[in-house]
Each structure stands twice: as C-alpha cells, then as structure tokens.
Scaffold this active site. Structure first.
Site, PDB file in Angstrom:
ATOM      1  N   GLU A  84      53.939  46.776  34.777  1.00  0.00           N
ATOM      2  CA  GLU A  84      53.175  45.972  33.827  1.00  0.00           C
ATOM      3  C   GLU A  84      52.181  45.048  34.528  1.00  0.00           C
ATOM      4  O   GLU A  84      51.059  44.847  34.051  1.00  0.00           O
ATOM      5  CB  GLU A  84      54.142  45.140  32.967  1.00  0.00           C
ATOM      6  CG  GLU A  84      53.489  44.316  31.878  1.00  0.00           C
ATOM      7  CD  GLU A  84      52.978  45.152  30.722  1.00  0.00           C
ATOM      8  OE1 GLU A  84      52.269  44.609  29.877  1.00  0.00           O
ATOM      9  OE2 GLU A  84      53.277  46.359  30.676  1.00  0.00           O
ATOM     10  N   ASP A  85      52.580  44.493  35.671  1.00  0.00           N
ATOM     11  CA  ASP A  85      51.801  43.396  36.265  1.00  0.00           C
ATOM     12  C   ASP A  85      51.188  43.692  37.636  1.00  0.00           C
ATOM     13  O   ASP A  85      50.556  42.812  38.220  1.00  0.00           O
ATOM     14  CB  ASP A  85      52.692  42.148  36.406  1.00  0.00           C
ATOM     15  CG  ASP A  85      53.182  41.646  35.053  1.00  0.00           C
ATOM     16  OD1 ASP A  85      52.467  41.847  34.058  1.00  0.00           O
ATOM     17  OD2 ASP A  85      54.278  41.069  35.000  1.00  0.00           O
TER      18      ASP A  85
END
Length: 729
Positions: A84-85
């Site tokens: 996600e990051d």
C-alpha cells in the site's frame, strides 16, 4: 544517538532476539527476510510520533508472536503496509514469499482501505468486507486487530478529531470482534484505550481512584490469597498458580454507568484467578473455596461445562470475605492452563506453530458464526437492520443456558424466545415447529427463555412452514435469517424469473443489448462481487428485492470494458431522445423554449392534473397538482400546465405503494398481478411498517392514467391487501 533512535534500536533488537525463543531456525530465517525487506521498503518513512515507520509493523508482529501465531502471519504482519505504501508490489511478495503470505498481505491491504462513515449503507458494506475477509482467513483479522492495537497505543500523536473518530470505530467494531474471537487481552486493552479518548474525565477518575486505594485493596486481596493457598494445600492440590488482578477500566466504567454507581460503591474492583492442571482440579478448587467462604447467590457460572461462543472456559464465583470488621465481595476465576491460554488469545491459541502444524483448518471449524453473519447480508439488505444484527451478534455477552429434554445444555443470547431455541436446534426443527413445552408445560412461541429452563420443541412433518409473523417473534439474527431463507426457497423459481425479466428490461432500457453486456466474465465478476454462486441466485436476489437492480446492472456494465464506450454513447442518445419525446407531451402555458422535465417525487402521467415549476437553470419541472412538495414552492414560479396528445409508444414511470397483511405469499401475488397487466416492472422495494404490515413500493412503465388506475383496482382485489395508492413524494 538521540533518545528516539535508541528506542528504535531497542525495539528492533528485542524483536529479532525474541524470534529464536518461539520459532525453528528455518522459520526465523524467513521472518528475518521479511523484516529486512520491510526495513528497506519503509526507509525514510516516519510515524506521526516521529519514530521510523518500520517500528510499527515490528510491534504489530511482536503482538502476534505473543499470541502464538504461525510464521506466515508474522511475515505478513511485517509486510502488511509495503504494497500500500511503498514500491513493493504484490507480485514481488508472491515471488519471494509465496502465495500464502502474499494473500494475507492483500487481505489486510483491502481492510486498510475501509473508511468508516456515518452513512449506514457504507458502514454495512465495510462490515461485510471485514466478515468476508475473516471467513476466507481469520489471520487477516488477527493482523488487523494487532495493527489497530498499536495505532490506539500511539493515538496521542493525532489530532483530537481523529482520536475521537478512531476510538469510536474501535469501540464499535474492533473491540467487539476481538471479544467474539475470544482474544480478551486485545479486547480489554482496546476498550481501556477507547475510554481514555472518548470519556477522558471518567478514565482519569477511575485510574486515579484505583491508584489511591491500591495499597489497601492489595492488602485485602493478598490476605485472601494466602488463605486460599492454605485451603488448596489442605485439599491436596499442590500445583497451582494464584494471583489477583485489577479489572480493566472499561468494565468498571460500564458497571458504574449501568448500575448508576460511584467508584466507591464498586467493591469488586479486583478478581482472583486460580490456574490448575486439570478440569477435575478446577471443581476441587471450587469446592474448597465454597466450603470456606459463603458464595453470593446468582454469581456462580460454569463456563467449563457450557463454554461461551468465543470458546471461553472458566468457573466464576463470588464469595464474601471478612477483613478488619468489614465484608467484601471477591470474584474468583478458576481454570486450567489451556483454558487460560484460550481466554487470553482466543482463536489464535489453536495455532500449533511449535510442531510446525498450521492451525488454519482448525480455525475454519470454529468460524461458523462468521459465515452465518455473512448470510444475514443476503437476507437483510436494509442497512440499518443489517448493522443492528451484526452489532448485536458480536457484542451480546449476556446469555441464558437452557436444557434439551435429553439434558444437553444450549446457550442463547439473553432475551431469546422459545422459537429461537427451535431454530438453534436445526432450521427444519424450527420450520416444522407446531408447539413448545417449557418445563413440561405448554408455552407460546414468543416466551422469553430463562436460565435453567428445559425446552421441548413439538414438530409436525406435514406443517407448511413458518409464518411471516415469526420474524417478529425471534430475536436472534440466526433465526431471522433461517426464516427469511425459507421464504426465499419457497418462491425461488418465481423470484428467478422475475429477477431475470427485471435485469434484462433495465439493460434494454439503457439502450444495451443484454447478450452483448452479459458475458461470462461480467456475470462472474458481478456474482463474485455480491457473493452469489450462480446467476440464478443473483436473479432471485433481484426479484426478492434484497439487492438493488441498479447496483447489479451498474456492476455488469463496469465489468464489461469492451462495450463501455458504446454504452455511454447509447445512454447519451437515449437521454436526448427521452428528453425530446417527453417535452412534446406537456404544454406549459405562457412559457416557451424552456426544457421540460418530470419530477421524480410524484411521477405524473397523462391524465393527472399537473402544474409546472420554473426552477433556476433547470427549466420547468412538471408535478402532479396534488404533490405535497408544491406547498413549499415559491408561488410566483408555479405555472399552468396541461397534457398534449401523446404517442402510445411514449412511456412514463408510475410509482404505487401497496400496504397488505404480512402473511402467505403476498409479494408473489402482487408480482403476478402486475405481470397479468403486461406492464413493465421497473423497480420493487419491500419492507414492513410500524404496525407490522407488509409494504411494497413498485414502479411500472405505463402509457396513460387509465392503465395505472386499472392496475391499482386489480391489486385491491387481493384478499390480504389493505390499501393501494399512488405515491405523492
């Protein structure tokens, strides 16, 4: 090296050194690989606290190690924010760590995208996602709970507004799920942290009040423990652990608010826990304590013979002790070491990582309630009702214990009825129920059960099945779901046929050829999105009204990329044709060259008395003359309107509301009557009103006023129908 760097180094070094105590060398190597990848991926990222971001997944993984989770879960916890990051992709994880770990990370990533809002429909959808994730692999939720726990521990670094939002959703959703999974260690800490931010004044009052009397209370408890040790030694119970523990703040807070007590009036702030080796010794300890101290009536609970739904087992009793000429109640919990492990870590305690055996299969056997919760989603598409059922199911900790005629003990939520008991035994027992005996006496189906009741269900194989009135009697979500499923099955063929007609008609109405839109890929994607096993199940849900027709068609369109552009063009063309065609059906007096459109609130059709309302920038909106919204309009903007001659091919939507007695196959009769009039059914919505009557709101396409009047007259001939009328906004 500054203080924050030192703390970070300590956190990471403690974690890495801890691995060798819990895992085999080859497992340690895999976890270290995950740690090093996460460290590189999160390099340069920081938490709101200012600490390096890598400390977060490390602490999440550390929490899960203490719970005894397997190596795949620990690796996924370390990697749960990478996709996600960071620059790490799902395919990167699959290549290096395999599908199991990558699937866990993907599951957590999806849950991380959930944003809670006040809108019931959105929150219902988010809850569905969470339970769907649990049904697929409960380890996803365990990682999410550990993630939420660390976020709550560091909530002080966020703004007050975010603190309130996160604490509220944690108390409403995550803490009850932790409790339902039996993980009391996480549930208790989450609840205490939520109290700190949601009612800080109460939190400070309780924490400071407990601290002030800590020494005196510990003196009482320590003295009692020494006396218990003597009693257990006299009873020849040698191997035991005994200690006192302060109840967590939130449980004290609930007791104070529920019973309207001050902190000084809550005496049982501390519980004593006795842990032994065997079940036999549990009862021996109980006997020794009751022989020495007087038990409080109504405070004994045997969760060993009848475990809680979350697998919790223990003996609970409260006794009265004398100390310095005063009497005090003290709660005692007695359990085995294995029971204690399950009480602390719940469903996670069943992973046997030390033997290298995955506990996933064992978990699936204990998660039947999750799949049952998902079934509510199919039966109760009303968002408010669905959310209430979920919250009740995961939060209800009060239970009653009743007996079958054979002496088996069954637990139900407090407030459950005799009919709930019948459906608890089996859905067919409930469906064929014709009577109930409670303690050998005939009782009504709506009798609320009490602990100790012996309940006998009388059945008849030739019974037709449940009445829709039974939905008002049962209190448990499971029973409601089983009754609804019965009616769905009975009318399934009719619902499938009606749903298919509705879907195909809506597709054509949008200017699309059904065969072009409904490809195998689009059907599969739509069924998968709403968790249906086949297209017939989807059709039945549409026909039953448990899923929106517009949602289904929109998903079909979104899943068919090939004709997406074509659809947009057709919709644009249809919109232009529709506007042009309907403009010519109405004449607005003293006004020319303005766009004319029809209001959705009252849906006027040829033959109705009508008026026009000149809106700002949107032309003239045509309303029925009896539309309630006219009362709130500016009088100077209202203009006269009348129908022009219409083409028989021009259709108008007309919405009708039908109120009927909720019995038999009333909805099937309504749909058959509509079909007999050969009027296209655009939409149908079914619900109940406050009087318990069935209410159906239908929209059909008609050419003129006479058609809608004829349909309403036909509907009024149905015996169970109470009233039929056009909606007026």
């Amino acid at each position: 090296m500054n203080t924050e760097q030192e703390k970070t180094e300590v956190t990471l070094n403690n974690f890495l050194s801890k691995l060798n105590h819990y895992y085999h060398p080859h497992e340690v190597s895999q976890i270290e690989d995950a740690f090093h990848l996460a460290s590189r991926a999160h390099e340069g990222q920081f938490r709101a606290s200012g600490r390096p971001y890598i400390t977060h997944p490390v602490i999440v993984a550390d929490i899960l190690i203490d719970m005894g989770l397997d190596v795949a879960t620990i690796c996924a916890a370390l990697l749960h924010d990478t996709v996600e990051d960071t620059y790490i992709t799902d395919s990167d994880l699959r290549k290096q760590f395999g599908d199991e770990i990558a699937d866990l990370v993907a599951g957590v990533t999806k849950l991380d995208k959930i944003q809670f809002h006040n809108k019931e429909e959105e929150q219902a959808e988010n809850m569905r996602k969470m339970f769907f994730a649990m049904a697929k692999d409960v380890r996803v939720m365990l990682i999410k709970l550990a993630d939420r726990l660390h976020n709550m521990r560091s909530l002080m670094y966020l703004s007050p507004e975010k603190q309130q939002i996160i604490a509220k959703e944690t108390l409403d959703i995550f803490a009850p799920i932790a409790g339902r999974l039996g993980i009391s260690s996480i549930k208790s800490e989450l609840e205490d942290l939520c109290l700190k931010y949601l009612d800080n004044e109460a939190y400070v009052h309780i924490s400071e009040g407990i601290a002030l009397k800590k020494q005196a209370r510990e003196g009482i408890v320590d003295g009692f423990i020494e006396q218990v040790k003597i009693e257990l030694e006299n009873a020849k119970i040698d191997d035991f652990d005994i200690y006192g523990r302060t109840k967590h703040f939130y449980s004290i807070y609930k007791k104070m608010t529920r019973q309207n007590k001050t902190l000084e009036q809550v005496y049982d702030l501390t519980a004593v826990r006795v842990i032994v080796d065997t079940v036999k010794e549990c009862y021996a300890v109980l006997g020794a304590i009751h022989a020495r101290w007087k038990p409080m009536p109504g405070r004994f609970k045997d969760y060993i013979a009848v475990p809680k739904p979350n697998m919790y087992q223990s003996l609970h009793t409260t006794v009265i002790i004398n100390f310095e000429e005063h009497t005090y109640p003290i709660e005692i919990q007695i359990r085995t070491h294995e029971m204690h492990r399950i009480a602390e870590y719940g469903i996670a305690a069943h992973w046997k990582y030390k033997e290298g055996v995955s506990g996933k299969t064992a978990m699936d056997d204990k998660l039947g309630w999750v799949k049952e919760v998902l079934s509510y989603d199919n039966d109760f598409r009303d968002s408010t009702e669905f959310l209430n059922l979920i919250r009740r199911d995961i939060s209800n900790t009060n239970e009653v214990y009743v007996f079958t005629p054979n002496g088996d003990v069954k637990s139900l939520p407090a407030g459950a009825t005799a009919l709930d008991f019948a459906y608890l035994i089996h859905s067919q027992v409930g469906n064929k129920c014709v009577g109930i005996k409670i303690n050998n006496k005939i009782a009504t189906l709506d009798t609320v059960l009490q602990t100790g009741d012996t309940v006998e269900v009388m059945t008849n194989p030739s019974a037709k099945g449940p009445s829709r009135d039974w939905l008002k009697i049962v209190k448990t979500p499971s029973a409601k779901s089983k009754i609804s499923q019965f009616f769905k099955r009975e009318l399934k063929d009719e619902y499938i046929r009606m749903g298919k007609v509705m879907v195909e008609r809506e597709i054509k109405h949008r200017g699309i050829v059904p065969s072009e839109l409904m490809t195998a890929e689009a059907i599969h994607a739509t069924c998968d999105r709403y968790m249906f096993n086949s297209i017939d199940e989807l059709y039945a849900a549409v026909g039953y009204g448990s899923i929106s027709l517009n949602q289904v068609v929109a998903k079909l369109i979104a899943s068919n990329n090939i004709i997406a552009d074509k659809i947009k063009k057709q919709q644009s063309v249809r919109k232009n044709k529709q506007a042009g065609g309907k403009d010519k059906t109405v004449i607005i007096k003293d006004v020319e060259d303005l766009l004319v459109r029809f209001s959705r609130c009252c849906s006027p059709v040829p033959g109705d008395d009508i008026v026009g309302y000149i809106s700002r920038g949107r032309g003239v909106c045509v309303h029925r003359a009896d539309c309630p919204t006219i009362k709130n309009m500016e009088v100077e903007r209202i203009v006269k309107a009348e129908w022009a001659k219409t083409d028989d091919r021009t259709t108008f939507p007309a919405t009708i509301e039908i109120i009927a007695e909720d019995k038999g196959d009333i909805f099937a009769e309504i749909t058959k009557t509509i079909a007999s009039e050969s009027l296209p059914l655009v939409a149908i919505n079914a619900r109940k009103d406050r009087q318990g009557n069935a209410v159906a709101t239908i929209t059909v396409e008609i050419n003129n006023h006479e058609q809608v009047n004829q349909l309403m007259n036909r509907l009024r001939t149905i015996a169970a129908v109470i009233n039929v009328y056009r909606t007026k906004g």
